[in-house]
Scaffold this active site. Structure first.
Site, mmCIF file in Angstrom:
data_model
loop_
_atom_site.group_PDB
_atom_site.id
_atom_site.type_symbol
_atom_site.label_atom_id
_atom_site.label_comp_id
_atom_site.label_asym_id
_atom_site.label_seq_id
_atom_site.Cartn_x
_atom_site.Cartn_y
_atom_site.Cartn_z
ATOM 1 N N CYS A 168 22.327 84.931 17.528
ATOM 2 C CA CYS A 168 22.196 85.671 18.797
ATOM 3 C C CYS A 168 22.345 84.760 20.012
ATOM 4 C CB CYS A 168 20.867 86.409 18.838
ATOM 5 S SG CYS A 168 20.596 87.396 17.369
ATOM 6 N N HIS A 173 19.465 88.357 25.747
ATOM 7 C CA HIS A 173 19.850 88.908 24.450
ATOM 8 C C HIS A 173 19.096 90.221 24.261
ATOM 9 C CE1 HIS A 173 20.543 89.555 20.316
ATOM 10 N NE2 HIS A 173 19.388 89.106 19.894
ATOM 11 N N ASN A 210 20.689 95.919 18.766
ATOM 12 C CA ASN A 210 20.851 94.468 18.796
ATOM 13 C C ASN A 210 22.146 94.119 18.072
ATOM 14 O OD1 ASN A 210 20.771 91.727 18.199
ATOM 15 N ND2 ASN A 210 18.617 91.711 17.605
HETATM 16 C C1 COA Z 1 10.437 93.957 14.520
HETATM 17 C C2 COA Z 1 9.480 94.436 15.592
HETATM 18 C C3 COA Z 1 10.116 95.576 16.360
HETATM 19 C C4 COA Z 1 8.193 94.942 14.934
HETATM 20 O O1 COA Z 1 7.299 95.359 15.938
HETATM 21 P P1 COA Z 1 5.789 94.861 15.957
HETATM 22 O O2 COA Z 1 5.155 95.500 17.098
HETATM 23 O O3 COA Z 1 5.799 93.363 15.916
HETATM 24 O O4 COA Z 1 5.263 95.465 14.618
HETATM 25 P P2 COA Z 1 4.242 94.797 13.573
HETATM 26 O O5 COA Z 1 5.006 93.989 12.593
HETATM 27 O O6 COA Z 1 3.139 94.128 14.339
HETATM 28 O O7 COA Z 1 3.668 96.064 12.863
HETATM 29 C C5 COA Z 1 2.862 97.001 13.569
HETATM 30 C C6 COA Z 1 2.634 98.206 12.701
HETATM 31 O O8 COA Z 1 3.876 98.926 12.545
HETATM 32 C C7 COA Z 1 4.204 99.028 11.150
HETATM 33 N N1 COA Z 1 5.647 98.850 11.023
HETATM 34 C C8 COA Z 1 6.344 97.704 10.864
HETATM 35 N N2 COA Z 1 7.659 97.952 10.822
HETATM 36 C C9 COA Z 1 7.796 99.275 10.964
HETATM 37 C C10 COA Z 1 8.911 100.141 11.014
HETATM 38 N N3 COA Z 1 10.168 99.678 10.914
HETATM 39 N N4 COA Z 1 8.679 101.460 11.190
HETATM 40 C C11 COA Z 1 7.428 101.939 11.284
HETATM 41 N N5 COA Z 1 6.334 101.178 11.250
HETATM 42 C C12 COA Z 1 6.517 99.861 11.102
HETATM 43 C C13 COA Z 1 3.433 97.950 10.464
HETATM 44 O O9 COA Z 1 3.183 98.294 9.129
HETATM 45 C C14 COA Z 1 2.170 97.894 11.277
HETATM 46 O O10 COA Z 1 1.321 98.948 10.886
HETATM 47 P P3 COA Z 1 -0.280 98.759 10.916
HETATM 48 O O11 COA Z 1 -0.626 98.524 12.372
HETATM 49 O O12 COA Z 1 -0.755 100.060 10.386
HETATM 50 O O13 COA Z 1 -0.567 97.568 10.063
HETATM 51 C C15 COA Z 1 9.150 93.285 16.567
HETATM 52 O O14 COA Z 1 8.291 92.358 15.931
HETATM 53 C C16 COA Z 1 10.333 92.552 17.122
HETATM 54 O O15 COA Z 1 11.142 93.115 17.822
HETATM 55 N N6 COA Z 1 10.414 91.229 16.860
HETATM 56 C C17 COA Z 1 11.412 90.367 17.441
HETATM 57 C C18 COA Z 1 12.792 90.790 17.060
HETATM 58 C C19 COA Z 1 13.803 89.814 17.528
HETATM 59 O O16 COA Z 1 13.820 89.426 18.672
HETATM 60 N N7 COA Z 1 14.670 89.362 16.662
HETATM 61 C C20 COA Z 1 15.590 88.374 17.060
HETATM 62 C C21 COA Z 1 16.501 88.136 15.957
HETATM 63 S S1 COA Z 1 18.021 88.808 16.388
#
Ligand code: COA
Length: 333
Positions: free
Chosen positions: A123, A258, A289
């Site tokens: 990215c 990004h 993304n």
């Molecule tokens: C991936 C992302 C959207 C997840 O969001 P988050 O707020 O961190 O979510 P978490 O992992 O803390 O999970 C929170 C809750 O949602 C749930 N969850 C995780 N993924 C899920 C999904 N795809 N759909 C629904 N629920 C989901 C988890 O089980 C958790 O549930 P709980 O609270 O009951 O335990 C986020 O972490 C993100 O955008 N990260 C950075 C991505 C990025 O910049 N990548 C760069 C590489 S290109």
């Protein structure tokens, strides 16, 4: 004694002449993806800001998207295709390890025999490629460069993966870079942290796949690790890029991060204390993304929606798998 070798030098400055864009031909709403990951439209919107993402149909490859974006960028730039002597494609999703997409695209757009290669900085790939084109032109190694970020990430997603698949889209964004009378691409702040390679990676290798030990390799991430790294470390890199450019956040016309997650974009804006006047790219909402393509796609859209940004300063920052990052300030064409 051997004779002294001749050395090349180029123009003092470079600038971006024009952009081109090609998004996947399918608009994929959250509803289409939520079943296999036990998610919801509401969760995806709230946690990522994505409402729909664009993906390419089966017969449409990353190289085709790259070609379309490149043709538009060349036309808009006014640079004859045969004057382009450098083509760099930033990508992680070429379906063949060789030949490069860049060599084929150079030929397709009329830039044969330009120097051409693909580069993988995920990215951050577009920011890396802009830094390379700027440096190579100023060194006299090329005159006009075509820089493309091109991805068909839908080829490397697993529909049952909850960690990243629902974020990803397909597209290509291109820019033509050439000599300038004034400074228009600032020094890049770029780097890597391979100790966190596991944070965004593939779940298997091509060897495992060949040997029947694993399914087709697809992307995975530790979402929270990446989120925290982006919000803390990358905001610092963005500030550093402003310092390297010798400007303040209030000098910016646009901020083009990004397109990873709307919450990360909002957090950047807060930490950089961007004034209201700075227009922030939010292409993620309808494109998703697209890794290396995300910044040039977002820039292309911003210039279409806000033509008054032309001539203004934009801070761009890419970050992702490696981990890697790259940021610089550019003058918008
Ligand atoms: C991936 C992302 C959207 C997840 O969001 P988050 O707020 O961190 O979510 P978490 O992992 O803390 O999970 C929170 C809750 O949602 C749930 N969850 C995780 N993924 C899920 C999904 N795809 N759909 C629904 N629920 C989901 C988890 O089980 C958790 O549930 P709980 O609270 O009951 O335990 C986020 O972490 C993100 O955008 N990260 C950075 C991505 C990025 O910049 N990548 C760069 C590489 S290109």
């Amino acid at each position: 004694m051997s004779p002294t070798l001749k050395q090349s030098t180029g123009p003092q400055y470079t600038r971006i002449y024009g952009f081109g864009a090609a998004r996947g031909d399918r608009i994929v709403p959250n509803e289409e993806l939520i079943g296999p990951i036990d998610s919801s439209d509401e969760w995806i919107r709230q946690r990522t800001g994505i409402i729909t993402r664009t993906r390419a149909s089966e017969g449409l490859l990353a190289i085709d998207l790259a070609t379309d974006a490149a043709k538009e960028a060349i036309e808009v730039s006014g640079v004859p295709a045969d004057q382009i002597d450098l083509v760099i494609i930033a990508t992680i999703s070429n379906v063949q390890q060789t030949p490069s997409m860049a060599a084929v695209v150079a030929d397709r757009v009329g830039a044969n025999p330009a120097a051409a290669y693909d580069s993988n900085a995920a990215c951050a790939g577009y920011s890396y490629a802009v830094a390379q084109a700027d440096a190579l032109i100023r060194a006299g190694a090329a005159h006009y460069a075509l820089v493309i970020g091109a991805e068909k990430l839908s080829d490397v997603v697993d529909p049952t993966d909850r960690s990243i698949s629902f974020l990803l889209g397909d597209g290509a964004g291109a820019a033509v870079i050439g000599p300038s009378d004034f400074p228009a691409i600032s020094p890049a702040v770029w780097g890597s942290d391979g100790s966190k390679a596991h944070a965004v990676t593939m779940n298997s290798t091509l060897i495992d796949y060949r040997d029947g030990d694993a399914n087709w390799p697809t992307l995975r991430q530790e979402g929270q690790t990446v989120f925290r790294w982006a919000v803390w470390d990358m905001a610092k890199v963005a500030k550093q890029a402003l310092d390297e450019a010798g400007i303040e956040a209030s000098d910016l016309a646009a901020f083009i991060p990004h397109q990873a997650n709307m919450r990360i974009i909002d957090e950047f804006a807060k930490q950089l204390k961007l004034p209201e006047s700075v227009i922030i790219a939010r292409d993620i909402e309808t494109t998703g993304n697209t890794s290396a393509a995300s910044i040039p796609l977002a820039t292309h859209r911003l210039l279409k929606e806000h033509p008054e940004l032309s001539g203004g300063l934009a801070l761009q920052i890419g970050f992702g798998a490696g981990l890697v990052y790259g940021a610089q300030v550019v003058v918008l064409p």
